[in-house]
Design a protein around this motif. Structure first.
Motif, mmCIF file in Angstrom:
data_model
loop_
_atom_site.group_PDB
_atom_site.id
_atom_site.type_symbol
_atom_site.label_atom_id
_atom_site.label_comp_id
_atom_site.label_asym_id
_atom_site.label_seq_id
_atom_site.Cartn_x
_atom_site.Cartn_y
_atom_site.Cartn_z
ATOM 1 N N ILE A 129 0.948 -1.227 0.302
ATOM 2 C CA ILE A 129 -0.024 -0.423 0.016
ATOM 3 C C ILE A 129 0.584 0.879 -0.045
ATOM 4 C CG2 ILE A 129 -1.556 1.516 1.476
ATOM 5 C CD1 ILE A 129 -2.606 -0.775 -0.013
ATOM 6 N N ARG A 130 1.927 1.166 0.544
ATOM 7 C CA ARG A 130 3.115 2.572 0.803
ATOM 8 C C ARG A 130 3.292 2.495 -0.622
ATOM 9 N NH1 ARG A 130 7.500 0.354 4.786
ATOM 10 N NH2 ARG A 130 8.211 2.726 4.095
ATOM 11 N N ALA A 131 3.963 1.537 -1.054
ATOM 12 C CA ALA A 131 4.262 1.317 -2.460
ATOM 13 C C ALA A 131 3.321 2.034 -3.730
ATOM 14 C CB ALA A 131 5.152 0.267 -2.770
ATOM 15 N N LEU A 132 1.732 1.813 -4.109
ATOM 16 C CA LEU A 132 1.287 1.707 -4.578
ATOM 17 C C LEU A 132 0.853 3.351 -4.316
ATOM 18 C CD1 LEU A 132 -1.574 -0.521 -4.484
ATOM 19 C CD2 LEU A 132 0.100 0.245 -5.712
ATOM 20 N N GLN A 133 0.809 4.100 -2.911
ATOM 21 C CA GLN A 133 0.831 5.540 -2.626
ATOM 22 C C GLN A 133 2.693 6.363 -3.455
ATOM 23 O OE1 GLN A 133 0.420 5.319 0.981
ATOM 24 N NE2 GLN A 133 -1.985 4.933 1.596
ATOM 25 N N ALA A 134 3.274 5.683 -2.680
ATOM 26 C CA ALA A 134 3.976 6.767 -3.745
ATOM 27 C C ALA A 134 4.105 6.561 -4.769
ATOM 28 C CB ALA A 134 5.702 6.233 -3.343
ATOM 29 N N ALA A 135 3.726 5.564 -5.739
ATOM 30 C CA ALA A 135 3.629 5.333 -7.226
ATOM 31 C C ALA A 135 2.448 6.094 -8.048
ATOM 32 C CB ALA A 135 3.579 4.099 -8.175
ATOM 33 N N LEU A 177 9.514 1.915 -10.033
ATOM 34 C CA LEU A 177 8.231 1.779 -9.231
ATOM 35 C C LEU A 177 7.468 1.857 -9.065
ATOM 36 C CD1 LEU A 177 7.178 1.263 -5.906
ATOM 37 C CD2 LEU A 177 6.987 3.296 -5.975
ATOM 38 N N VAL A 178 6.238 2.583 -10.679
ATOM 39 C CA VAL A 178 5.515 2.317 -11.457
ATOM 40 C C VAL A 178 5.648 1.164 -12.192
ATOM 41 C CG1 VAL A 178 3.487 3.153 -12.932
ATOM 42 C CG2 VAL A 178 4.239 4.785 -11.312
ATOM 43 N N LYS A 179 6.632 1.244 -12.579
ATOM 44 C CA LYS A 179 6.959 -0.551 -13.695
ATOM 45 C C LYS A 179 6.474 -1.412 -12.712
ATOM 46 C CE LYS A 179 9.153 2.067 -17.492
ATOM 47 N NZ LYS A 179 11.130 2.203 -18.260
ATOM 48 N N ILE A 180 7.596 -1.272 -11.586
ATOM 49 C CA ILE A 180 7.432 -2.534 -10.971
ATOM 50 C C ILE A 180 5.836 -2.934 -10.461
ATOM 51 C CG2 ILE A 180 8.088 -3.440 -8.962
ATOM 52 C CD1 ILE A 180 10.577 -1.999 -9.712
ATOM 53 N N LEU A 181 5.329 -1.663 -10.004
ATOM 54 C CA LEU A 181 3.947 -2.485 -9.432
ATOM 55 C C LEU A 181 2.960 -2.915 -10.629
ATOM 56 C CD1 LEU A 181 3.704 0.517 -6.451
ATOM 57 C CD2 LEU A 181 4.505 -2.102 -6.325
ATOM 58 N N THR A 182 3.038 -1.930 -11.632
ATOM 59 C CA THR A 182 2.086 -2.316 -12.665
ATOM 60 C C THR A 182 2.019 -3.628 -13.033
ATOM 61 O OG1 THR A 182 3.877 -1.044 -13.974
ATOM 62 C CG2 THR A 182 1.010 -0.422 -13.261
ATOM 63 N N TYR A 183 2.950 -4.299 -13.228
ATOM 64 C CA TYR A 183 3.736 -5.496 -13.515
ATOM 65 C C TYR A 183 2.540 -6.400 -12.849
ATOM 66 C CZ TYR A 183 6.924 -9.265 -15.205
ATOM 67 O OH TYR A 183 7.039 -10.689 -15.620
ATOM 68 N N HIS A 184 2.291 -5.944 -11.583
ATOM 69 C CA HIS A 184 1.821 -7.058 -10.699
ATOM 70 C C HIS A 184 -0.258 -7.251 -10.715
ATOM 71 C CE1 HIS A 184 5.453 -6.536 -8.178
ATOM 72 N NE2 HIS A 184 5.044 -8.375 -8.230
ATOM 73 N N VAL A 185 -0.785 -6.394 -11.846
ATOM 74 C CA VAL A 185 -1.088 -5.981 -12.047
ATOM 75 C C VAL A 185 -1.458 -6.961 -13.127
ATOM 76 C CG1 VAL A 185 -3.639 -5.135 -12.502
ATOM 77 C CG2 VAL A 185 -1.530 -4.155 -10.320
ATOM 78 N N VAL A 186 -3.022 -7.464 -13.263
ATOM 79 C CA VAL A 186 -3.689 -7.861 -15.275
ATOM 80 C C VAL A 186 -4.869 -7.454 -15.333
ATOM 81 C CG1 VAL A 186 -4.070 -10.032 -15.833
ATOM 82 C CG2 VAL A 186 -2.179 -10.202 -14.792
ATOM 83 N N PRO A 187 -5.022 -6.464 -16.664
ATOM 84 C CA PRO A 187 -6.145 -5.802 -16.406
ATOM 85 C C PRO A 187 -7.640 -7.198 -16.982
ATOM 86 C CG PRO A 187 -4.997 -5.305 -18.161
ATOM 87 C CD PRO A 187 -4.326 -6.246 -17.843
ATOM 88 N N GLY A 188 -8.609 -6.733 -15.388
ATOM 89 C CA GLY A 188 -9.439 -8.061 -16.322
ATOM 90 C C GLY A 188 -9.410 -8.849 -14.716
ATOM 91 N N LYS A 189 -11.202 -9.808 -14.331
ATOM 92 C CA LYS A 189 -10.771 -10.711 -13.541
ATOM 93 C C LYS A 189 -10.677 -12.077 -13.646
ATOM 94 C CE LYS A 189 -14.201 -11.603 -9.478
ATOM 95 N NZ LYS A 189 -14.948 -11.385 -9.269
ATOM 96 N N VAL A 190 -9.142 -12.397 -13.421
ATOM 97 C CA VAL A 190 -8.956 -13.957 -13.516
ATOM 98 C C VAL A 190 -8.807 -14.662 -11.427
ATOM 99 C CG1 VAL A 190 -6.816 -15.541 -14.614
ATOM 100 C CG2 VAL A 190 -7.260 -12.777 -15.665
ATOM 101 N N LEU A 191 -9.582 -15.420 -12.184
ATOM 102 C CA LEU A 191 -9.755 -15.932 -10.852
ATOM 103 C C LEU A 191 -8.652 -17.383 -11.102
ATOM 104 C CD1 LEU A 191 -13.662 -16.213 -10.485
ATOM 105 C CD2 LEU A 191 -12.372 -14.925 -8.784
ATOM 106 N N SER A 192 -7.964 -18.824 -9.380
ATOM 107 C CA SER A 192 -7.491 -19.039 -9.787
ATOM 108 C C SER A 192 -8.345 -20.089 -10.856
ATOM 109 C CB SER A 192 -6.725 -19.754 -8.718
ATOM 110 O OG SER A 192 -8.620 -20.498 -7.970
ATOM 111 N N SER A 193 -9.223 -21.006 -11.292
ATOM 112 C CA SER A 193 -9.391 -21.537 -11.471
ATOM 113 C C SER A 193 -9.248 -21.236 -12.768
ATOM 114 C CB SER A 193 -11.056 -21.766 -11.401
ATOM 115 O OG SER A 193 -11.828 -20.622 -11.626
ATOM 116 N N ASP A 194 -9.210 -20.845 -13.460
ATOM 117 C CA ASP A 194 -9.328 -19.967 -14.507
ATOM 118 C C ASP A 194 -7.857 -19.525 -15.554
ATOM 119 O OD1 ASP A 194 -11.894 -18.518 -14.967
ATOM 120 O OD2 ASP A 194 -11.656 -16.684 -14.017
#
Length: 249
Positions: A129-135, A177-194
């Protein structure tokens, strides 16, 4: 500054190159994101990336850590064969294989909160959360989404020396930091079963290697999914035990 930045990317690219798994991931139609909406999200992340000001640090100390410095060798784990592989013997049908998802935590009360609020209430993502706020990314991830976040826990960040974390959160490192954090995000809702073994494209633009193994669970690059399917009103969170870095850095 451009010269330093170009040198930085050249050095890091040589250090952090990862051999991808050449298997295409297939996601359900529900996980698809409209192009215009995706472009709007990316535009917001570019604004967050460019609004930091200051001079880019030539080399944040996080890249000196052994687990990120020694990433030249490809992973030795064998990828799971795609389920669509043609059977070797004609006339015989290959039984459909199902991969048990990691432990799910369906909590109806979190479904009214966005991914940022869910992460804040969990209590185990304080550094994230701190990192997302900083970015400057909290506003983006509070939007309609949907988003899938592979969220490193506080324990994952604690594997790094504190000076490396502090270095990463400095204003001069905001672009990285923005590049690293957005690398952890995938557009769309992807469940583990997907999830299936292969590659999925992150919001940052680089692909993430996904390996689904019936005995080992789900790996994203070199991080293990330790808790899956934490629901939110605008997406889902999968908890992971390591920070992952985009190959292009």
């Amino acid at each position: 500054m451009k010269a330093n930045y170009g040198k930085l990317l050249t050095n890091i690219a040589g250090i952090l190159g990862v051999t991808g798994v050449s298997i295409l991931i297939t996601l359900p139609s529900g996980a698809e994101v409209v192009q215009n909406h995706d472009a709007n999200i990316k535009s917001k992340t570019q604004i967050a990336q460019s609004s930091g000001g200051g001079v880019l640090n030539p080399r944040p100390s996080i890249f000196n850590e052994p687990r990120y410095r020694n990433r030249k060798a490809p992973r030795t784990t064998q990828p799971v064969k795609p389920e669509t592989e043609v059977p070797s013997t004609p006339g015989t049908e290959k039984p459909e294989t199902t991969t048990p998802p990691t432990t799910q935590t369906p909590t109806s009360t979190t479904e009214t909160k966005n991914v940022i609020e869910v992460a804040e209430s969990a209590g185990s993502f304080k550094t994230l959360i701190r990192a997302l706020q900083a970015a400057g990314l909290t506003e983006v991830l509070q939007g309609s989404g949907p988003f899938t976040i592979f969220a490193p826990t506080d324990e994952a960040f604690a594997k790094l020396p504190q000076d490396a974390v502090r270095d990463l959160l400095k204003p001069e490192n905001k672009e990285i930091l923005v590049k690293i954090l957005t690398y952890h995000v995938v557009p769309g809702k992807v469940l583990s079963s997907d999830l299936k073994s292969g590659k999925v494209t992150s919001l940052q633009g680089d692909t993430i290697n996904v390996q689904v193994n019936p005995s080992k669970g789900v790996l994203v690059n070199d991080a293990q999914v330790t808790k899956a399917d934490i629901p939110a009103s605008n997406g889902v969170i999968h908890q992971i035990d390591n920070l992952i870095l985009p190959p292009s850095l």
